[in-house]
Structures are given as structure tokens and as C-alpha cells.
Design a protein around this motif. Structure first.
Motif, PDB file in Angstrom:
ATOM      1  N   GLY A  85      63.578  18.072  25.807  1.00 13.61           N
ATOM      2  CA  GLY A  85      63.188  17.360  24.606  1.00 13.61           C
ATOM      3  C   GLY A  85      62.226  16.213  24.862  1.00 13.61           C
ATOM      4  O   GLY A  85      61.883  15.903  26.008  1.00 13.61           O
ATOM      5  N   PRO A  86      61.798  15.540  23.776  1.00 15.62           N
ATOM      6  CA  PRO A  86      60.784  14.481  23.889  1.00 15.62           C
ATOM      7  C   PRO A  86      61.237  13.272  24.694  1.00 15.62           C
ATOM      8  O   PRO A  86      60.421  12.602  25.318  1.00 15.62           O
ATOM      9  CB  PRO A  86      60.514  14.101  22.430  1.00 15.62           C
ATOM     10  N   ARG A  87      62.534  13.001  24.704  1.00 16.89           N
ATOM     11  CA  ARG A  87      63.008  11.839  25.451  1.00 16.89           C
ATOM     12  C   ARG A  87      62.774  12.019  26.945  1.00 16.89           C
ATOM     13  O   ARG A  87      62.351  11.088  27.645  1.00 16.89           O
ATOM     14  CB  ARG A  87      64.497  11.608  25.175  1.00 16.89           C
TER      15      ARG A  87
ATOM     16  N   ALA B 229      37.639  11.465  20.936  1.00 13.76           N
ATOM     17  CA  ALA B 229      38.631  11.669  21.993  1.00 13.76           C
ATOM     18  C   ALA B 229      39.377  12.981  21.802  1.00 13.76           C
ATOM     19  O   ALA B 229      39.527  13.476  20.680  1.00 13.76           O
ATOM     20  CB  ALA B 229      39.626  10.512  22.005  1.00 13.76           C
ATOM     21  N   ALA B 230      39.862  13.517  22.912  1.00 18.36           N
ATOM     22  CA  ALA B 230      40.696  14.720  22.914  1.00 18.36           C
ATOM     23  C   ALA B 230      42.014  14.418  23.609  1.00 18.36           C
ATOM     24  O   ALA B 230      42.037  13.714  24.626  1.00 18.36           O
ATOM     25  CB  ALA B 230      39.989  15.871  23.623  1.00 18.36           C
ATOM     26  N   PRO B 231      43.130  14.923  23.086  1.00 16.50           N
ATOM     27  CA  PRO B 231      44.418  14.736  23.747  1.00 16.50           C
ATOM     28  C   PRO B 231      44.510  15.562  25.019  1.00 16.50           C
ATOM     29  O   PRO B 231      43.899  16.633  25.126  1.00 16.50           O
ATOM     30  CB  PRO B 231      45.427  15.225  22.704  1.00 16.50           C
ATOM     31  N   VAL B 232      45.268  15.060  25.984  1.00 16.96           N
ATOM     32  CA  VAL B 232      45.513  15.781  27.235  1.00 16.96           C
ATOM     33  C   VAL B 232      46.982  16.183  27.252  1.00 16.96           C
ATOM     34  O   VAL B 232      47.857  15.362  27.551  1.00 16.96           O
ATOM     35  CB  VAL B 232      45.177  14.912  28.465  1.00 16.96           C
ATOM     36  N   PRO B 233      47.307  17.437  26.896  1.00 18.50           N
ATOM     37  CA  PRO B 233      48.712  17.859  26.836  1.00 18.50           C
ATOM     38  C   PRO B 233      49.263  18.225  28.208  1.00 18.50           C
ATOM     39  O   PRO B 233      48.627  18.954  28.963  1.00 18.50           O
ATOM     40  CB  PRO B 233      48.650  19.087  25.921  1.00 18.50           C
ATOM     41  N   LEU B 234      50.435  17.703  28.516  1.00 20.29           N
ATOM     42  CA  LEU B 234      51.085  17.990  29.792  1.00 20.29           C
ATOM     43  C   LEU B 234      52.395  18.718  29.545  1.00 20.29           C
ATOM     44  O   LEU B 234      53.215  18.284  28.726  1.00 20.29           O
ATOM     45  CB  LEU B 234      51.359  16.692  30.559  1.00 20.29           C
ATOM     46  N   ALA B 235      52.614  19.808  30.236  1.00 18.48           N
ATOM     47  CA  ALA B 235      53.866  20.540  30.120  1.00 18.48           C
ATOM     48  C   ALA B 235      55.030  19.625  30.473  1.00 18.48           C
ATOM     49  O   ALA B 235      54.967  18.865  31.430  1.00 18.48           O
ATOM     50  CB  ALA B 235      53.851  21.757  31.044  1.00 18.48           C
ATOM     51  N   GLN B 236      56.091  19.682  29.666  1.00 22.85           N
ATOM     52  CA  GLN B 236      57.326  18.918  29.850  1.00 22.85           C
ATOM     53  C   GLN B 236      57.156  17.429  29.568  1.00 22.85           C
ATOM     54  O   GLN B 236      58.136  16.699  29.525  1.00 22.85           O
ATOM     55  CB  GLN B 236      57.906  19.099  31.277  1.00 22.85           C
ATOM     56  N   VAL B 237      55.951  16.954  29.356  1.00 20.07           N
ATOM     57  CA  VAL B 237      55.715  15.537  29.085  1.00 20.07           C
ATOM     58  C   VAL B 237      55.139  15.337  27.696  1.00 20.07           C
ATOM     59  O   VAL B 237      55.468  14.392  26.992  1.00 20.07           O
ATOM     60  CB  VAL B 237      54.767  14.920  30.136  1.00 20.07           C
ATOM     61  N   GLY B 238      54.287  16.248  27.274  1.00 22.42           N
ATOM     62  CA  GLY B 238      53.620  16.099  25.996  1.00 22.42           C
ATOM     63  C   GLY B 238      52.302  15.357  26.157  1.00 22.42           C
ATOM     64  O   GLY B 238      51.705  15.351  27.234  1.00 22.42           O
ATOM     65  N   VAL B 239      51.855  14.720  25.098  1.00 24.54           N
ATOM     66  CA  VAL B 239      50.575  14.021  25.113  1.00 24.54           C
ATOM     67  C   VAL B 239      50.802  12.531  25.336  1.00 24.54           C
ATOM     68  O   VAL B 239      51.280  11.825  24.448  1.00 24.54           O
ATOM     69  CB  VAL B 239      49.797  14.242  23.801  1.00 24.54           C
ATOM     70  N   ILE B 240      50.490  12.050  26.525  1.00 28.23           N
ATOM     71  CA  ILE B 240      50.535  10.619  26.819  1.00 28.23           C
ATOM     72  C   ILE B 240      49.171  10.121  27.285  1.00 28.23           C
ATOM     73  O   ILE B 240      49.015   8.949  27.605  1.00 28.23           O
ATOM     74  CB  ILE B 240      51.601  10.283  27.883  1.00 28.23           C
ATOM     75  N   LEU B 241      48.179  11.038  27.301  1.00 28.86           N
ATOM     76  CA  LEU B 241      46.846  10.710  27.789  1.00 28.86           C
ATOM     77  C   LEU B 241      45.792  11.267  26.836  1.00 28.86           C
ATOM     78  O   LEU B 241      46.023  12.256  26.137  1.00 28.86           O
ATOM     79  CB  LEU B 241      46.619  11.303  29.179  1.00 28.86           C
TER      80      LEU B 241
ATOM     81  N   TYR C 198      46.771  17.000  36.425  1.00 29.53           N
ATOM     82  CA  TYR C 198      47.926  16.109  36.288  1.00 29.53           C
ATOM     83  C   TYR C 198      49.241  16.863  36.421  1.00 29.53           C
ATOM     84  O   TYR C 198      50.221  16.320  36.922  1.00 29.53           O
ATOM     85  CB  TYR C 198      47.889  15.397  34.945  1.00 29.53           C
ATOM     86  N   ALA C 199      49.264  18.117  35.955  1.00 27.21           N
ATOM     87  CA  ALA C 199      50.498  18.902  36.057  1.00 27.21           C
ATOM     88  C   ALA C 199      50.916  19.043  37.512  1.00 27.21           C
ATOM     89  O   ALA C 199      52.087  18.903  37.864  1.00 27.21           O
ATOM     90  CB  ALA C 199      50.316  20.266  35.411  1.00 27.21           C
TER      91      ALA C 199
END
Length: 272
Positions: free
Chosen positions: A81-83, A217-229, A263-264
Motif C-alpha cells: 500500500g501507499p504507506r 514536468a513529468a512524474p517519475v513513477p517508481l514500482a512499490q514507491v509511487g510518484v515521489i519525483l 532509480y528502481a
């Protein structure tokens, strides 16, 4: 500080950690039967552990628990989950991520002759962590360590659009300050803007922070983390308005995908 004396507490925590470790290896999620097979836990025990993790926001499931009957557990899929995603993101090293991004940011800056930069969500703040300027400029428009206005900056919108509602409410509270006549000043207007970002995969700042500057800008999606960049380009309006917008947005999306791959691998190494 009061501590637990329940001898079962460490065992419960250990089992919950095992569940999350298992799901971290399966971003697509796992059904109940596969988890039970992998972990060797009794059915009732696994149900209790999953229920606790779901209520804590550590897991998500489909179909949701309140929309499925008791007999559908075999079909329900679970994933982190997101947490947990936010915890993994907080553990990432901004300095390391900035170092990894240098080459890709340099390519963007050289291609469009504008400042390229990387931003990161850290707690409830969004800040720039790396900048590259084109050869003709001796300075950039966004320096590393600069806090981005969450309701106005393209880099911030690209990240906020993919955050849970409670975090967006925490970060953006009314009244939103008007930095220029074009700044969004209501949460309702911002939510509409964030919905557009989710739909298009691109965020814009049209002179909302400074008159005479446009950013995308474009979001950088990370598996298991989501978008923090997010990855961005910024420059003077009189230059940016003549740039091929389709080419610029596609280049940013491509850069975001490349950064996500880099980053992954880094996050996997740091959390292994």
C-alpha cells in the motif's frame, strides 16, 4: 514510554514483515492462496495479519474488503500500500538519485536549451535536488534545495497528482497564496488541475510563480514507491512558447521512464 509485554507481539510483527517482503517481490500482487502457500501460515492467521496490514494502509486489495463477501478471498489480490511506498521513498538517498540523474538532465538541457531539473517529495515538502543548465547559460532558474510551491510549480503538481487525498490536503491548505495573477488560489481549482495531470501525464506552470517563466514536468513513477519525483524543464516565456510542446512533453516522458528504470535498480540495492 510504555512498552508491550505481550510475547506474541514480536511474532506478529515478524510475520507481517514476511508478508510485506513477499509482496515486495510481486508488484503485480498475489492472491491469498499463493501467499498462504509461500508463507506456510494457517488460513485464519494469515487473514488476521492481512486485515491488520490493510487497516494500517500497508497493503491494498482488490476487490476491497467492504465490497466482497467472505467466499471471495481466494480471488482477492493483495499488494503493498501507499504507506509502505512512502516509507521506501523516504529511505531513498536524494544525493544518490541526483547523481544518477545527471546524464539524463544534461541531455534534456542540451536538446531544448533550457534548464532541466529534478524534484523530490520529502515528507510534506517538494524540493529540487538536481539542476542542469544549457551551455549558453551561466545560471539556472531553479537551484538545488529550493522548495517548490505545491499549488503552482509544474514539478510539484506532477508529484501531487499521484498522492492520496489526505496528503494533498495536508500539503495544500487554503488560502493558497497568489504568487502572480495566474496562480491557482483555491483547492478546488488545484484538484481540477491535478486531475488533468493524471490524465495527460504532464504538468504545466504558466507564469504561476514568476511572470515571464514557464515550466513543464513529468512524474517519475517508481514500482512499490509511487510518484515521489518529477523531471522538469523551465525557461523564459518568450522562448518556451515557441518550443515544440509535443516534442518537449514526449522528451520529458521518455526521460521520466529512463529515470524510473535507473532509480528502481538503486532502490532495490538500498533496500536489499
Amino acid at each position: 514510554m510504555e512498552t508491550s509485554t505481550d510475547p506474541k507481539a514480536p511474532a506478529v510483527l515478524e510475520r507481517q514483515l514476511l508478508i510485506m517482503e513477499l509482496l515486495s517481490q510481486h508488484p503485480e500482487g498475489l492472491v491469498f492462496s499463493k501467499m498462504r502457500e509461500s508463507l506456510g501460515l494457517p488460513k485464519a492467521t494469515l487473514h488476521r495479519l492481512l486485515s491488520g496490514l490493510l487497516h494500517a494502509g500497508c497493503l491494498e486489495t482488490d476487490p476491497p474488503l467492504n465490497e466482497a463477501d467472505e467466499g471471495s478471498s481466494a480471488r482477492r489480490i493483495y499488494w503493498l500500500g501507499p504507506r509502505i511506498g512512502r516509507l521506501l521513498g523516504a529511505a531513498a538517498s536524494p544525493n544518490r538519485l541526483a547523481t544518477l540523474s545527471q546524464g539524463i538532465l544534461r541531455e534534456l538541457a542540451e536538446q531544448f536549451h533550457e534548464t532541466a531539473f529534478l524534484s523530490m517529495l520529502r515528507g510534506t515538502k517538494i524540493e529540487s535536488i538536481m539542476m542542469m543548465t544549457p551551455p549558453r547559460d551561466w545560471y539556472g532558474y531553479v537551484n538545488p534545495g529550493h522548495l517548490m510551491p505545491p499549488h503552482a510549480a509544474a514539478s510539484a503538481k506532477a508529484i501531487l497528482a499521484f498522492q492520496p487525498d489526505d496528503l494533498v490536503r495536508q500539503i495544500c491548505t487554503e488560502p493558497l497564496p497568489a504568487l502572480t495573477p495566474r496562480t491557482l488560489t483555491t483547492v478546488e481549482a488545484l484538484r481540477a488541475e491535478l486531475e488533468k495531470v493524471r490524465r495527460t501525464g504532464i504538468a504545466w506552470c504558466m507564469e504561476e510563480i514568476d511572470r515571464g517563466l514557464i515550466a513543464v514536468a513529468a512524474p517519475v513513477p517508481l514500482a512499490q514507491v509511487g510518484v515521489i519525483l518529477s523531471v522538469s524543464l523551465v525557461g523564459p516565456t518568450d522562448r518556451m512558447k515557441h518550443t515544440d510542446k509535443a516534442a518537449m512533453t514526449q522528451a520529458l516522458k521518455t526521460a521520466a521512464s529512463r529515470l524510473a528504470t535507473l532509480y528502481a535498480g538503486q532502490l532495490s540495492a538500498e533496500n536489499s
